[in-house]
Design an enzyme around this catalytic site. Structure first.
Site, short mmCIF file in Angstrom:
data_model
loop_
_atom_site.label_atom_id
_atom_site.label_comp_id
_atom_site.label_asym_id
_atom_site.label_seq_id
_atom_site.Cartn_x
_atom_site.Cartn_y
_atom_site.Cartn_z
CB ALA A 11 -2.85 -62.80 -46.73
CD GLU A 169 1.07 -64.56 -33.03
OE1 GLU A 169 2.32 -64.86 -33.78
OE2 GLU A 169 1.30 -63.91 -32.23
CG PHE A 170 1.05 -67.37 -27.34
CD1 PHE A 170 -0.14 -68.15 -26.99
CD2 PHE A 170 2.03 -68.56 -28.36
CE1 PHE A 170 -0.28 -69.84 -26.41
CE2 PHE A 170 1.89 -69.06 -27.77
CZ PHE A 170 1.58 -70.16 -27.39
CG LEU A 171 -2.15 -62.10 -33.34
CD1 LEU A 171 -3.68 -61.81 -33.19
CD2 LEU A 171 -1.23 -62.04 -33.96
CE LYS A 224 -3.27 -70.20 -30.13
NZ LYS A 224 -3.28 -68.52 -30.13
CG ASN A 228 -6.49 -69.57 -27.48
OD1 ASN A 228 -6.18 -68.89 -27.02
ND2 ASN A 228 -6.54 -70.21 -28.70
CB CYS A 280 -8.62 -68.30 -31.40
SG CYS A 280 -7.79 -67.92 -32.89
CD GLN A 282 -17.86 -72.81 -30.30
OE1 GLN A 282 -18.71 -71.71 -29.47
NE2 GLN A 282 -18.65 -73.55 -31.15
CE LYS A 283 -9.26 -72.03 -35.09
NZ LYS A 283 -8.01 -72.51 -34.93
N1 LIG Z 1 -7.50 -65.23 -35.52
C1 LIG Z 1 -6.98 -65.33 -34.47
O1 LIG Z 1 -6.66 -64.47 -33.08
C2 LIG Z 1 -5.96 -66.06 -34.22
C3 LIG Z 1 -4.68 -66.01 -33.25
C4 LIG Z 1 -4.05 -66.60 -32.98
C5 LIG Z 1 -3.61 -68.39 -33.96
N2 LIG Z 1 -4.88 -67.88 -35.10
C6 LIG Z 1 -4.83 -69.15 -35.86
O2 LIG Z 1 -4.21 -68.78 -37.33
C7 LIG Z 1 -4.81 -69.77 -38.38
C8 LIG Z 1 -4.91 -68.33 -39.06
O3 LIG Z 1 -6.01 -67.77 -38.51
P1 LIG Z 1 -6.90 -66.38 -39.09
O4 LIG Z 1 -7.76 -65.69 -38.08
O5 LIG Z 1 -5.55 -65.79 -39.92
O6 LIG Z 1 -7.42 -67.22 -40.31
P2 LIG Z 1 -7.83 -66.35 -42.32
O7 LIG Z 1 -9.46 -67.39 -42.00
O8 LIG Z 1 -8.14 -65.26 -40.83
O9 LIG Z 1 -7.45 -66.38 -42.84
C9 LIG Z 1 -6.63 -67.33 -43.19
C10 LIG Z 1 -6.18 -67.36 -44.74
O10 LIG Z 1 -5.61 -68.85 -45.31
C11 LIG Z 1 -5.73 -68.90 -46.63
N3 LIG Z 1 -5.53 -69.78 -46.84
C12 LIG Z 1 -6.31 -71.19 -46.78
N4 LIG Z 1 -5.92 -72.70 -47.71
C13 LIG Z 1 -4.87 -71.77 -48.30
C14 LIG Z 1 -4.02 -72.14 -49.48
N5 LIG Z 1 -3.52 -73.94 -49.48
N6 LIG Z 1 -3.23 -71.15 -49.63
C15 LIG Z 1 -3.55 -69.74 -49.90
N7 LIG Z 1 -3.66 -69.55 -48.51
C16 LIG Z 1 -5.22 -70.03 -48.36
C17 LIG Z 1 -7.86 -68.02 -46.77
O11 LIG Z 1 -7.70 -67.77 -47.69
C18 LIG Z 1 -7.30 -67.35 -45.21
O12 LIG Z 1 -7.28 -65.96 -46.20
C19 LIG Z 1 -6.32 -70.44 -37.65
O13 LIG Z 1 -4.56 -71.98 -36.54
C20 LIG Z 1 -5.99 -69.46 -36.17
O14 LIG Z 1 -6.81 -70.51 -34.98
C21 LIG Z 1 -5.60 -67.09 -35.13
#
Ligand SMILES: NC(=O)c1ccc[n+]([C@@H]2O[C@H](COP(=O)([O-])OP(=O)(O)OC[C@H]3O[C@@H](n4cnc5c(N)ncnc54)[C@H](O)[C@@H]3O)[C@@H](O)[C@H]2O)c1
Length: 461
Positions: A11, A169-171, A224, A228, A280, A282-283
């Site tokens: 979430a 996700e591309f947001l 993806k 990035n 995102c 750098q990672k």
């Molecule tokens: N943030 C961005 O702008 C963005 C954009 C596109 C893609 N992404 C990718 O999306 C993914 C998530 O990014 P984010 O920014 O939402 O991360 P985030 O750290 O905000 O959220 C991840 C959530 O997953 C939960 N979690 C982890 N393991 C779990 C489990 N086994 N059961 C239940 N919950 C669990 C964590 O507690 C955390 O709240 C990453 O791979 C990221 O690279 C992020």
């Protein structure tokens, strides 16, 4: 297969907004977002919509419309998986900090754990969607974990079967809601046509079909990382030219405008600044670097590595030039920092340029007064720790409070409110000679100069 129940594991910044928009646009689908983090789930369920754990313009309205209707937030992971036709994996995938691939490869422990939970709890046929950004061929791992549970019908239900899709996700944070509501494209990778069409059917409720791209799994995962890497590369490219502009008397805004008029280049993402941040870019580049190294493509790895290096260099360069302009020392000087989030319209500080710049200045002995409209002091504390000593920085409640007695003010996030600051009022509170360092090219420079400030703007020679 038409989807009636969705579970999203994670979430966070992606899972929350993405599922909120799916629930909003697909009233016939029940969407449950689960997370292990109780505090985060409580915040998603807070009756006060200004307390949601993710700040995104427009998100509160979407959540307000759907929550309790067909959008639910819960820590009860197992029943939500069991009830789902489709499970999104939207967990964090940060860079590994130790072991093989440390500093480059993605840490897949949360993906593996959530795949195992799905394997254990799913019932009947379940489509598993990789929403997290993952290294190429991760779907193989997810598939292997799920396959081991395939056929189990121990709970008395129908035997388990799975299909795995990649749907990155591309947001962009700060514009997540419009990005989700009108995406440039939705990408679905997979080799099971029925599963692909089931997911396309979800997005098809609001996204035109010609924007829903279907590819194989590996192309989807790699697209993806590539998107990035290309976006970050443009930031490093324009920042490298900004430094050259400062040295030569050119103006990077004029250069960006001139080159952006070329339709082959386009005008977007040509804004010089303090470098990219966020969880995102750098990672994902480091992940690409690791993959290239793994496949023996060392020149390709070095090429992308340089994009990350230039970014770090730009941040250190800005901290250094602040010190130089302030007569070579900031020890004991108060500096006002406006903006701490990695970009405007988010409360996210992961990899924010402000962190590296503030740390450098704290190490030089500066006293920082930091203001950000959305980042709480506790988060700044997590990011800065005790660099420079326990009292070396403080969070303040307004730009006016930040500049009291300051020798300089630094703009590190492009919050719109910084574009209309009253410079005569602010300058009057500062110690002279006073400086404005605008790393985001957002302030009214003429007004600041008229108020008696010395001014540096990124890329202005
Ligand atoms: N943030 C961005 O702008 C963005 C954009 C596109 C893609 N992404 C990718 O999306 C993914 C998530 O990014 P984010 O920014 O939402 O991360 P985030 O750290 O905000 O959220 C991840 C959530 O997953 C939960 N979690 C982890 N393991 C779990 C489990 N086994 N059961 C239940 N919950 C669990 C964590 O507690 C955390 O709240 C990453 O791979 C990221 O690279 C992020």
């Amino acid at each position: 297969m038409s989807i009636r129940t969705i579970c999203c594991i994670g979430a966070g910044y992606v899972g929350g907004p993405t599922m909120a928009v799916i629930a909003d646009r697909c009233p016939g689908i029940q969407v449950t977002v689960v997370d292990l983090n109780q505090a985060r789930i409580d915040a998603w369920n807070d009756p006060d919509l200004s307390k949601l754990p993710v700040y995104e313009p427009g998100l509160d309205a979407v959540v307000g419309r759907c929550r309790g209707r067909n959008l639910h937030f819960s820590t009860a992971v197992e029943p939500a998986i069991a009830a789902a036709d489709m499970v999104f994996l939207s967990v964090n995938t940060p860079t590994k900090t130790k072991g093989v691939g440390a500093g480059q490869a993605s840490d897949l422990r949360w993906i593996e754990a959530s795949a195992r939970q799905v394997a254990a709890c799913a019932q009947g046929h379940t489509i598993v969607v990789e929403k997290s950004t993952l290294p190429v061929r991760t779907a193989e791992t997810v598939q292997a974990i799920l396959s081991a549970a395939q056929g189990d019908g121990a709970s008395g239900g129908s035997p388990k079967t799975f299909a795995v899709l990649s749907n990155p996700e591309f947001l962009a944070e700060g514009t997540a809601i419009p990005d989700l509501e009108q995406p440039d494209r939705v990408l679905i990778g997979g080799d099971d046509p029925a599963a692909i069409e089931a997911l396309a059917g979800v997005y098809g409720q609001w996204v035109p079909n010609d924007r829903i791209l279907r590819t194989n799994l590996w192309s989807s995962e790699l697209s993806k990382l590539t998107a990035n890497a290309f976006l970050a590369q443009r930031i490093s490219s324009i920042n490298s030219i900004a430094a050259l502009c400062e040295a030569t008397g050119a103006d990077v805004q004029e250069v960006a405008h001139a080159i952006g008029a070329d339709s082959r280049l386009g005008s977007k993402f040509l804004k010089a600044g303090p470098g990219f941040g966020g969880s995102c870019f750098q990672k994902d580049i480091l992940n690409l670097v690791y993959l290239c190294g793994h496949y023996g493509l060392h020149e390709v790895a070095a090429y992308w590595q340089s994009v990350v290096e230039l970014n770090g260099w730009q941040q250190h360069r800005i901290a250094r030039l602040v010190v130089q302009r302030l007569f070579g020392t900031v020890t004991g000087k108060r500096l006002a920092v406006l903006g701490f989030a990695f970009k405007a319209d988010t409360n996210d500080t992961r990899e924010a340029p402000a962190i590296r710049i503030c740390r450098d200045l704290l190490e030089e002995g500066a006293q920082l007064a930091i203001y950000d409209p959305k980042v709480p002091a506790s988060q700044m504390g997590n990011d800065l720790g005790h660099v420079g000593g326990v009292d070396a920085w403080q969070a303040v409640g307004s730009p006016l409070a930040a500049v009291q007695g300051a020798d300089a003010v630094l703009i590190l996030t492009e919050w719109l409110c910084f574009a209309s600051l009253d410079w005569s009022q602010l300058a009057a509170q500062m110690r002279k000679p006073a400086w404005l360092f605008d790393a985001r090219s957002i302030v009214d420079l003429q007004a600041a100069k008229s108020a008696g400030l010395n001014v540096w703007r990124v890329g202005m020679g």
